[in-house]
Design a protein around this motif. Structure first.
Motif, short mmCIF file in Angstrom:
data_model
loop_
_atom_site.label_atom_id
_atom_site.label_comp_id
_atom_site.label_asym_id
_atom_site.label_seq_id
_atom_site.Cartn_x
_atom_site.Cartn_y
_atom_site.Cartn_z
N TYR A 17 0.88 -1.31 -0.09
CA TYR A 17 0.11 -0.03 0.02
C TYR A 17 0.75 1.41 -0.07
O TYR A 17 0.58 2.31 -0.87
N PRO A 18 1.99 1.31 0.72
CA PRO A 18 2.71 2.76 1.03
C PRO A 18 3.40 2.93 -0.42
O PRO A 18 3.68 3.78 -0.84
N LEU A 19 3.79 1.77 -1.01
CA LEU A 19 4.56 1.86 -2.14
C LEU A 19 3.68 2.12 -3.48
O LEU A 19 4.02 3.02 -4.08
N LEU B 100 -5.16 15.48 -10.13
CA LEU B 100 -4.94 16.39 -11.35
C LEU B 100 -5.45 15.68 -12.50
O LEU B 100 -6.20 16.41 -13.36
N LEU B 101 -5.43 14.45 -12.76
CA LEU B 101 -6.36 13.68 -13.85
C LEU B 101 -7.82 13.91 -13.80
O LEU B 101 -8.45 14.13 -14.71
N SER B 102 -8.26 13.84 -12.56
CA SER B 102 -9.42 14.13 -12.30
C SER B 102 -10.02 15.34 -12.78
O SER B 102 -11.21 15.69 -13.23
N LEU B 103 -9.23 16.42 -12.20
CA LEU B 103 -9.43 17.81 -12.70
C LEU B 103 -9.45 18.09 -14.16
O LEU B 103 -10.28 18.74 -14.51
N HIS C 142 3.04 10.81 -5.35
CA HIS C 142 2.92 11.14 -6.66
C HIS C 142 1.74 10.67 -7.32
O HIS C 142 1.19 11.33 -8.23
N LEU C 143 1.45 9.66 -6.90
CA LEU C 143 0.12 8.73 -7.72
C LEU C 143 -1.13 9.57 -7.02
O LEU C 143 -2.04 9.96 -7.98
#
Length: 277
Positions: free
Chosen positions: A99-101, A113-116, A106-107
């Motif tokens: 999970y942390p990886l 940003l992709l959603s926006l 960044h993801l």
């Protein structure tokens, strides 16, 4: 109700940003969701309140297009964020060691940003479709705001291009997010049922319960509006359904996340009492 919605979502944003314990992907997405809810509600409710005070129901063509565009941008933003949050819960429960990886900062920022970007594209395409309507003069919209479905339904002529974009964007911005959320929860439920301890199952379901409640509330009311407008042509029924997902849903989201979420309740208590544990 509008002030309660804004205040509730602002408290969630403030709690997440000030409490280091809440600096996780789940609460990061929640803070962006709260911000989107504030903008989503502010697109329609202030104008409605002003209209009630001034006894005016008029809106300019440019104002209508602007309201419709911003409404679509933040409404789509909520849908995309709910999908990202479902993916976050899927990774947390089905792949806890990685999970942390996987859910790195960044993801998380990239997903927002992709959603926006996708939301902005959705809004601009609908504005472009509305601009093709050359007969948009002194028409009545059976809603308290410039509902995209109502505005585009005012056109006297429907072209193949209009229908094509409607189906394409309906599939991308509605069907695919719902499919992604359903798939995520299918994998989550399958993983939880294989857990040996009942305490682990309870903890896993509790972390997903808040998100699932919001998903059902938002998509349930939004789909209700769609079927109401498709089946019934009653302006009153459409207006009531629109109020549900533009006013009631953003109002309930802060309460759903804060009433039974111990981490968030603890962070909110620290805002009122800085020395509280």
């Amino acid at each position: 109700m509008y002030l309660i919605t804004v205040l509730g979502n602002l408290l969630i944003i403030l709690a997440v940003t000030t409490d280091p314990h809440l600096h996780t992907p789940m609460y990061f997405f929640l803070s962006i969701l709260s911000w989107s809810d504030i903008c989503f509600t502010s697109t329609t409710i202030p104008k409605m309140l002003v209209d009630i005070q001034t006894h005016s129901r008029d809106i300019s063509f440019a104002g209508c297009l602007t309201q419709m565009s911003v409404f679509l941008i933040f409404g789509c933003m909520v849908v995309m964020l709910l999908t990202a949050m479902a993916y976050d819960r899927f990774v947390a429960i089905c792949h806890p060691l990685n999970y942390p990886l996987i859910m790195n900062p960044h993801l998380c920022v990239s997903l927002v940003l992709l959603s926006l970007f996708a939301s902005f594209l959705e809004g601009e395409v609908h504005v472009w479709m509305a601009l093709q309507m050359t007969d948009f003069k002194e028409l009545e919209i059976p809603s308290f705001f410039c509902d995209p479905s109502q505005v585009l339904g005012l056109s006297c002529k429907v072209t193949f291009t209009d229908d094509f974009f409607k189906y394409i964007f309906g599939t991308i911005y509605c069907f695919l997010p719902i499919l992604g959320i359903l798939f995520s929860y299918y994998k989550i439920i399958s993983s939880v049922l294989r857990m040996p301890s009942s305490s682990g199952k309870s903890k896993a379901f509790s972390t997903c319960g808040f998100h699932l409640s919001v998903v059902c509330l938002f998509f349930g009311t939004a789909l209700g509006v769609y079927f109401e407008s498709a089946v019934s042509h009653s302006p009153r029924g459409s207006a009531v359904s629109s109020v549900m997902y533009t006013v009631v849903t953003p109002l309930l989201i802060p309460f759903i996340y804060s009433l039974r979420n111990r981490d968030l309740k603890r962070a909110l208590s620290r805002l009122y009492k800085p020395g509280a544990d």
